[in-house]
Write a protein that holds these residues in place. Structure first.
Motif, mmCIF file in Angstrom:
data_model
loop_
_atom_site.group_PDB
_atom_site.id
_atom_site.type_symbol
_atom_site.label_atom_id
_atom_site.label_comp_id
_atom_site.label_asym_id
_atom_site.label_seq_id
_atom_site.Cartn_x
_atom_site.Cartn_y
_atom_site.Cartn_z
ATOM 1 N N GLY A 140 0.805 -1.415 0.175
ATOM 2 C CA GLY A 140 -0.211 -0.154 0.051
ATOM 3 C C GLY A 140 0.830 1.246 -0.003
ATOM 4 N N ASP A 141 2.224 1.250 0.228
ATOM 5 C CA ASP A 141 2.989 2.228 0.064
ATOM 6 C C ASP A 141 4.158 2.203 -0.784
ATOM 7 O OD1 ASP A 141 1.851 2.489 2.214
ATOM 8 O OD2 ASP A 141 4.463 2.280 3.688
ATOM 9 N N ARG A 142 4.292 3.047 -1.678
ATOM 10 C CA ARG A 142 5.034 3.341 -2.838
ATOM 11 C C ARG A 142 7.024 4.402 -2.602
ATOM 12 N NH1 ARG A 142 4.629 8.370 -5.491
ATOM 13 N NH2 ARG A 142 5.153 7.696 -7.364
ATOM 14 N N PHE A 143 7.922 3.771 -3.428
ATOM 15 C CA PHE A 143 8.978 4.636 -3.559
ATOM 16 C C PHE A 143 9.129 5.809 -3.830
ATOM 17 C CE2 PHE A 143 9.949 0.122 -4.058
ATOM 18 C CZ PHE A 143 10.615 0.391 -5.623
ATOM 19 N N GLU A 144 9.342 6.454 -4.383
ATOM 20 C CA GLU A 144 10.068 7.581 -4.954
ATOM 21 C C GLU A 144 11.455 6.865 -5.730
ATOM 22 O OE1 GLU A 144 8.388 9.965 -6.361
ATOM 23 O OE2 GLU A 144 7.022 10.259 -5.289
ATOM 24 N N THR A 145 11.936 7.521 -6.980
ATOM 25 C CA THR A 145 12.986 6.633 -7.838
ATOM 26 C C THR A 145 14.010 7.339 -6.810
ATOM 27 O OG1 THR A 145 12.229 6.382 -9.581
ATOM 28 C CG2 THR A 145 14.154 6.636 -9.852
ATOM 29 N N PRO A 146 15.090 6.873 -6.133
ATOM 30 C CA PRO A 146 16.011 7.006 -5.305
ATOM 31 C C PRO A 146 16.697 8.072 -5.947
ATOM 32 C CG PRO A 146 15.720 4.585 -4.953
ATOM 33 C CD PRO A 146 15.043 4.816 -6.034
ATOM 34 N N PRO A 147 17.452 9.287 -5.480
ATOM 35 C CA PRO A 147 19.112 9.959 -5.770
ATOM 36 C C PRO A 147 19.531 8.774 -7.290
ATOM 37 C CG PRO A 147 17.342 11.112 -4.591
ATOM 38 C CD PRO A 147 17.172 9.834 -3.909
ATOM 39 N N GLY A 148 20.351 8.825 -7.844
ATOM 40 C CA GLY A 148 21.417 8.755 -8.620
ATOM 41 C C GLY A 148 20.418 6.674 -8.905
ATOM 42 N N SER A 149 19.895 6.100 -9.156
ATOM 43 C CA SER A 149 19.161 5.259 -9.416
ATOM 44 C C SER A 149 18.820 5.471 -10.438
ATOM 45 C CB SER A 149 18.190 4.951 -8.238
ATOM 46 O OG SER A 149 17.297 5.288 -8.373
ATOM 47 N N ARG A 150 18.123 3.919 -11.421
ATOM 48 C CA ARG A 150 18.257 3.632 -12.628
ATOM 49 C C ARG A 150 16.294 3.061 -12.528
ATOM 50 N NH1 ARG A 150 22.244 1.653 -12.736
ATOM 51 N NH2 ARG A 150 21.465 -0.606 -13.243
ATOM 52 N N LEU A 151 15.602 3.889 -12.446
ATOM 53 C CA LEU A 151 13.862 3.150 -12.076
ATOM 54 C C LEU A 151 14.126 1.928 -13.905
ATOM 55 C CD1 LEU A 151 11.554 2.902 -11.388
ATOM 56 C CD2 LEU A 151 10.428 4.972 -13.405
ATOM 57 N N LEU A 152 13.691 0.638 -13.374
ATOM 58 C CA LEU A 152 13.534 -0.266 -14.432
ATOM 59 C C LEU A 152 11.894 -0.980 -14.937
ATOM 60 C CD1 LEU A 152 15.972 -2.430 -12.634
ATOM 61 C CD2 LEU A 152 16.624 -0.727 -14.642
ATOM 62 N N ALA A 153 10.826 -0.571 -13.461
ATOM 63 C CA ALA A 153 9.895 -0.592 -14.126
ATOM 64 C C ALA A 153 8.164 -0.476 -13.034
ATOM 65 C CB ALA A 153 9.260 -2.842 -13.444
ATOM 66 N N GLY A 154 7.464 -0.338 -13.863
ATOM 67 C CA GLY A 154 6.277 0.133 -13.338
ATOM 68 C C GLY A 154 5.059 -0.488 -13.481
#
Length: 238
Positions: A140-154
């Motif tokens: 039920g929670d979500r994270f923002e993409t961490p600084p310096g990381s690569r978003l892979l899926a959603g």
């Protein structure tokens, strides 16, 4: 023998189908129950692999659940050491927090089997075997993409489902490790959450039966490839 340390918050949310894979790869698997152990006494960088598993609390709930303070410190030390770190669900949220990302409630529950949408980087990443494979969502929670990381899926409801930070850190909001043959433990253990969300456990049980084998096969490929890349990185550093 290589060692894999798994921090567990609920007994049934364990390594699932990943445990036999790790054992086949020569890892000695050790569980530590985060709610019971003295986490301050653990050496964050002693194991070859550290895995932070899921749980039904929030990444910023350390005032309510003080053990999270020591768990976050352990993650901080592991990140500083640059050693392989895998976070699943709550684990990915805690790592994201330590990397400076926001973690917050979505306002609804995302529970059940559904496919991911891989980003362009995700399609070229270790997650590529998950294209069109329904994975188990339970959060039920979500994270923002961490600084310096690569978003892979959603997913449509939760655009941030997976990230990689460098080569050694992988955070997964979803449960690729879930063993469909043991889904009943999830259904009973989270029965109140299912009821509050208005979800029928029979539907989740049936989807586990339909998708469990394909998810297990894809999970082995994902984590197997990720472990291979850790070995390649270690060889490169020597």
């Amino acid at each position: 023998m290589k060692t894999a340390l798994a921090l567990r918050h609920l007994h049934f949310e364990d390594l699932g189908t990943l445990e036999p894979l790790l054992e086949e790869r020569g890892y000695q698997v050790r569980y530590v129950d985060a709610t019971q152990a003295d986490l301050s006494a653990l050496d964050a960088n002693a194991s070859d692999l550290l895995i932070i598993l899921g749980g039904p609390i929030g990444a910023f709930d350390d005032e309510l659940y003080p053990f999270l303070t020591d768990e976050l410190r352990l993650i901080e030390q592991r990140l500083a050491g640059g050693r392989p770190l895998l976070g699943i669900c709550l684990g990915a949220q805690l790592i994201a927090r330590e990397l400076g990302a926001a973690v917050a409630p979505m306002g609804f529950k995302e529970i059940g089997f559904a496919p991911l949408t891989l980003t362009a980087e995700g399609r070229e990443s270790v997650l590529s075997p998950l294209a069109d494979v329904p994975v188990l969502h339970w959060h039920g929670d979500r994270f923002e993409t961490p600084p310096g990381s690569r978003l892979l899926a959603g997913t449509e409801g939760c655009p941030q489902q997976a990230y990689a930070f460098g080569n050694a850190v992988l955070g997964l909001q979803f449960h690729l490790e879930a063993d469909a043959d043991r889904i009943e433990s999830w259904l009973v253990g989270h029965c109140c959450e299912l009821a509050l969300a208005g979800l029928d456990p029979r539907a989740v049980r049936e989807d586990a039966r339909r998708h469990g084998q394909s998810l297990a096969r894809a999970a082995r490929r994902v984590i197997g490839t990720w472990l291979d890349r850790q070995l390649d990185s270690n060889e490169h550093l020597r």
